[in-house]
Every structure is written in structure tokens, then in C-alpha cells.
Design a protein around this motif. Structure first.
Motif, PDB file in Angstrom:
ATOM      1  N   ARG A  59      11.645   0.967  -3.699  1.00 20.52           N
ATOM      2  CA  ARG A  59      12.553  -0.155  -3.974  1.00 20.52           C
ATOM      3  C   ARG A  59      12.937  -0.868  -2.679  1.00 20.52           C
ATOM      4  O   ARG A  59      12.932  -2.108  -2.607  1.00 20.52           O
ATOM      5  N   LYS A  60      13.237  -0.101  -1.645  1.00 21.54           N
ATOM      6  CA  LYS A  60      13.603  -0.702  -0.358  1.00 21.54           C
ATOM      7  C   LYS A  60      12.410  -1.438   0.263  1.00 21.54           C
ATOM      8  O   LYS A  60      12.570  -2.513   0.849  1.00 21.54           O
ATOM      9  N   LEU A  61      11.229  -0.845   0.137  1.00 16.00           N
ATOM     10  CA  LEU A  61      10.030  -1.508   0.661  1.00 16.00           C
ATOM     11  C   LEU A  61       9.763  -2.810  -0.091  1.00 16.00           C
ATOM     12  O   LEU A  61       9.368  -3.821   0.512  1.00 16.00           O
ATOM     13  N   ALA A  62       9.965  -2.794  -1.409  1.00 18.99           N
ATOM     14  CA  ALA A  62       9.758  -4.005  -2.207  1.00 18.99           C
ATOM     15  C   ALA A  62      10.765  -5.078  -1.827  1.00 18.99           C
ATOM     16  O   ALA A  62      10.431  -6.274  -1.777  1.00 18.99           O
ATOM     17  N   GLU A  63      12.010  -4.679  -1.559  1.00 21.99           N
ATOM     18  CA  GLU A  63      13.015  -5.651  -1.133  1.00 21.99           C
ATOM     19  C   GLU A  63      12.629  -6.275   0.206  1.00 21.99           C
ATOM     20  O   GLU A  63      12.782  -7.490   0.406  1.00 21.99           O
ATOM     21  N   LEU A  64      12.114  -5.459   1.126  1.00 21.28           N
ATOM     22  CA  LEU A  64      11.671  -5.987   2.415  1.00 21.28           C
ATOM     23  C   LEU A  64      10.485  -6.934   2.234  1.00 21.28           C
ATOM     24  O   LEU A  64      10.443  -8.020   2.833  1.00 21.28           O
ATOM     25  N   ARG A  65       9.533  -6.540   1.394  1.00 24.96           N
ATOM     26  CA  ARG A  65       8.377  -7.406   1.117  1.00 24.96           C
ATOM     27  C   ARG A  65       8.825  -8.738   0.525  1.00 24.96           C
ATOM     28  O   ARG A  65       8.355  -9.802   0.948  1.00 24.96           O
ATOM     29  N   ASP A  66       9.733  -8.680  -0.437  1.00 26.62           N
ATOM     30  CA  ASP A  66      10.191  -9.910  -1.089  1.00 26.62           C
ATOM     31  C   ASP A  66      10.998 -10.790  -0.138  1.00 26.62           C
ATOM     32  O   ASP A  66      11.035 -12.016  -0.304  1.00 26.62           O
ATOM     33  N   ASP A 124      13.173   5.338  -4.709  1.00 26.48           N
ATOM     34  CA  ASP A 124      14.186   4.655  -3.891  1.00 26.48           C
ATOM     35  C   ASP A 124      13.538   4.027  -2.651  1.00 26.48           C
ATOM     36  O   ASP A 124      13.869   2.905  -2.270  1.00 26.48           O
ATOM     37  N   GLU A 125      12.613   4.772  -2.033  1.00 25.17           N
ATOM     38  CA  GLU A 125      11.919   4.228  -0.865  1.00 25.17           C
ATOM     39  C   GLU A 125      11.101   2.995  -1.257  1.00 25.17           C
ATOM     40  O   GLU A 125      11.112   1.976  -0.551  1.00 25.17           O
ATOM     41  N   ASP A 165       0.828  -1.207   0.000  1.00 26.37           N
ATOM     42  CA  ASP A 165       0.000   0.000   0.000  1.00 26.37           C
ATOM     43  C   ASP A 165       0.863   1.258   0.000  1.00 26.37           C
ATOM     44  O   ASP A 165       0.538   2.253  -0.665  1.00 26.37           O
ATOM     45  N   LYS A 166       1.966   1.235   0.754  1.00 23.90           N
ATOM     46  CA  LYS A 166       2.865   2.388   0.760  1.00 23.90           C
ATOM     47  C   LYS A 166       3.544   2.546  -0.598  1.00 23.90           C
ATOM     48  O   LYS A 166       3.704   3.672  -1.094  1.00 23.90           O
TER      49      LYS A 166
END
Length: 409
Positions: free
Chosen positions: A380-387, A377-378, A143-144
Motif C-alpha cells: 500500500r505504501k509503495l503504491a502510494e509512492l508510485r501514484d 501494508d508495504e 515489481d516489488k
């Protein structure tokens, strides 16, 4: 897998329903999102199914998995998922992504995901409360990411609107000619420097003192290449057409998995696809995060000349009239494989406004594009955490406390 989870088969829990043929969805408006095999493809007025729902690509090299919170329509290249039992639909979406059902291939000439291949596959189902808790954790991150995407889209729309008003429609010049003393958003000194009449040019009337010249006066083509397979263990950020279409974020891949040579992406450049210019694919690559950045050779790598910002180049090559001119020069064997020759691209005529007007535009737009990059950039980091969390949560390796458990504590 947690011993508390129920072991079953996917065919016992869901059915995959075929989408339906629909005409005109890419052009028409409407409040209902239309999905195809690789994601959203347009809008329509009437839904095929109520949300929330999960869409699974059925045909093609890339078959995506999508989640729709509201009502949606699915065309006949995809399935939509109907649960047989009481399942949280967003948890089901993550379960399908985790097990890569979109990557199943039946071996036919056109890669396809079939019911026969999906239904026998095992599925571990937690209690409904835990499904909701898992979906809550992963969904908050998505969502973010979506919020950032919407905000970025709004800022980009504003930047393009300023470019169009100043350098395509010449609204400030028309306003001054009509007697106005200022123009909204334009610094007074810049407005005072504008002419009050238009003169003829090869692109039609333009403000007096401005001129027309080829795009190559604003930027150069960077053609430096690398062969990733020669650096098999190195990780690259790969800007590809599928990555653009899927998320507008490069995919991190090892060199051994990238079969052909790629363009090196230098700092401060703009990427634009030379394939099918009627479908604009334009990228402002972010700063490197310690990996080399590379791009498909289907992209042209534009390096702005001294004194020209990449934000101006980005808005220029994304302008409708510019893309229409590219479409006229594209050649190919079919409508779906039209390409622009690099020399034709660089020769495309564009308007060169005054230095004062260009500088004022960049002063307004660069902070907007910087903010877009920060949000990218934010995300991308959130997607990495999700993955990172996705396989751990969906396998039960990491547990989240369900709401009912908290209430009972």
C-alpha cells in the motif's frame, strides 16, 4: 512539460487493436495470460500478441489498463496497444494510466472507450532513454508490489492447505488410524490427542469427538452502518467489490464521493461478498491508518466470537466445500447476480474440531497471515509512492537521469 519532449497526438504514436473472441479461457490452464476489459480473466495456450504489451479496457463501467511482460491474449472486450514508433512499452503503460484513457466515456448506454476518442488526445514523448528511466523508477515499485503479491499468495495457499488437510480431509486422523506416530507440521501432543476413527454426521464422516454446527457459533454479523455523505470532507478507506477485483486494497475516498450507506469495518473482522459466492471475494482488512474503514453492503462483516481467530474464519469461509454450499442457497434473477441471504450464510453447517486441534492450527497460521498483512501494508505504501510520482514523472515536473546521460558524465 519539458521543452525537450516531443508534442504529438496519440493516434500518431499508437494503434488500438481489437482483441478476439476466445472460449473456455477461465477454466482451462495454459501459460498465456488472458485479459479482458477489467484485467486478467484466465489462461490459454497460444498468445494473440508478444510481450511486453499494454492492454486497455474497451467496454464496461470499469475499464482497466494492464501491462504484460510476456506474451498475452486479449478478448474482444479490450484493446491491445501497438506502437507506431520506437516507444518503451512500460513507459507507454504508465502514460496511458496517467491520462486515464480507461475512463473515457463515449456516452453510449454501455460505457466504452473508442479509438475516435483516444487518437486525438495529446501526448508528450520524452527521448527513449528517458522513457526507460521513468519506467524503471515506477516499474521497480510495481515489481516489488507484485513480488509481495506472489509471496502472499503462496503463504495463503499454504494456510488453506493446512486447513483442508486437518479439517476437511482429516489426513492426520487417517494417518494415526493407519499406525503413524506423527504427522508433518502437527505438534506431537496435538497428534496424540486425535481420535483414530470417524463417525457419521450431516456433513459426512468426521473425527470422533468433533461435531457439526452452524457458522454463527464461530462469529457474529456486524451490521453497524455509516452514511459517508454526512461526513463529506472525511477520508474513508472503502472496501468495495471493484477495489477487491482490481488490487485487493481498499480505495481512499472522500465522504462526498460515496453515495450510499456502508458498513463500518471493525478491527479483527473478516469480509466476504454475498454476491455470486462461486466467485469468492474474502478480505482480511488491515489495521486502520488513521481513517475510518467502511465496506460495501454487498459484503458480510464477520466478527469472530471470543476464543476464535479471524484466520480460522477466513480459511473456513474460503474452503471449497463451504463455498459450494453457499452457491446452493444463493438466489437471484440471473447467474451473474446471485446473492446469499445473511441468515442462510450464518446457518451454513461447518465442522467444529477439538479445541486442541483448532488452537494448533491457529498457532501455525496466524504468523503466516500476519506476514501477509505486513506485505499488504508495504505494498500500500509503495503504491502510494508510485501514484505520487506518476503524474510528476509523466509531466516532466520531476526528471530522472537517463542511462546514457550517466554514462556520458
Amino acid at each position: 512539460m519539458s521543452p525537450e519532449w516531443r508534442e504529438t497526438k496519440r493516434g500518431q504514436e499508437i494503434t488500438l487493436e481489437y482483441g478476439k473472441a476466445l472460449r473456455g479461457y477461465s477454466e482451462r490452464g495454459g501459460a498465456v495470460r488472458v485479459y479482458g476489459t477489467n484485467g486478467p480473466v484466465g489462461w490459454t495456450d497460444s498468445p494473440l500478441a508478444n510481450g511486453p504489451g499494454v492492454i486497455l479496457g474497451r467496454k464496461g463501467a470499469y475499464r482497466g489498463v494492464e501491462y504484460s511482460k510476456g506474451p498475452f491474449f486479449v478478448i474482444d472486450t479490450a484493446y491491445y496497444v501497438v506502437p507506431k514508433s520506437n516507444l518503451d512499452m512500460r513507459w507507454l503503460y504508465y502514460a496511458i494510466k496517467h491520462h486515464d484513457l480507461g475512463g473515457i466515456d463515449d456516452g453510449s448506454p454501455i460505457p466504452s472507450t473508442t479509438r475516435a476518442a483516444v487518437y486525438p488526445r495529446p501526448l508528450a514523448v520524452p527521448r527513449l532513454q528517458e522513457q526507460r528511466a521513468i519506467a524503471g523508477v515506477l516499474g521497480a515499485l510495481d515489481d516489488k508490489i507484485e513480488q509481495n503479491r506472489r509471496t502472499a499468495a503462496g503463504l495463503e495457499k499454504l494456510a488453506r492447505a493446512i486447513f483442508r488437510a486437518w479439517f476437511v480431509d482429516f489426513e492426520p486422523v487417517h494417518a494415526k488410524a493407519a499406525g503413524a506416530k506423527s504427522f508433518p507440521g502437527m505438534p506431537p501432543a496435538v497428534f496424540d490427542s486425535l481420535p483414530t476413527r470417524l463417525v457419521d454426521s450431516e456433513l459426512g464422516p468426521i473425527p470422533e469427538g468433533w461435531r457439526v454446527g452452524p457458522l454463527r457459533e464461530l462469529c457474529d454479523l456486524s451490521k453497524e452502518q455509516v452514511t459517508p455523505m454526512s461526513h463529506a470532507d472525511e477520508l474513508f478507506d472503502h472496501f468495495s467489490l471493484p477495489a477487491f477485483d482490481a488490487s485487493r486494497r481498499p480505495v481512499t475516498e472522500p465522504g462526498f464521493g460515496i453515495k450510499s450507506s456502508k458498513f463500518i469495518v471493525p478491527p479483527g473482522c473478516v469480509l466476504i461478498s454475498k454476491l455470486n459466492p462461486r466467485i469468492p471475494r474474502i478480505w482480511l482488512p488491515g489495521e486502520s491508518v488513521g481513517r475510518r474503514q467502511i465496506a460495501s453492503t454487498e459484503f458480510l462483516v464477520l466478527q469472530p466470537k471470543a476464543g476464535v481467530s479471524r484466520e480460522r474464519i477466513y480459511c473456513q469461509v474460503g474452503e471449497t466445500s463451504f463455498l459450494e454450499a453457499l452457491t446452493q442457497t444463493a438466489t437471484g434473477t440471473s447467474n451473474s447476480h446471485q446473492r446469499v441471504k445473511p441468515q442462510d450464510f450464518m446457518a451454513t453447517p461447518v465442522i467444529h474440531p477439538s479445541v486442541t486441534a483448532s488452537g494448533a492450527f491457529e498457532h501455525q497460521v496466524i504468523p503466516m497471515m500476519d506476514r501477509i498483512q505486513q506485505m499488504s501494508d508495504e505494498s500500500r505504501k509503495l503504491a502510494e509512492l508510485r501514484d505520487y510520482l506518476l503524474p510528476k514523472l509523466l509531466s516532466g515536473e520531476v526528471r530522472v537521469k537517463a542511462a546514457s546521460d550517466e554514462e556520458a558524465a
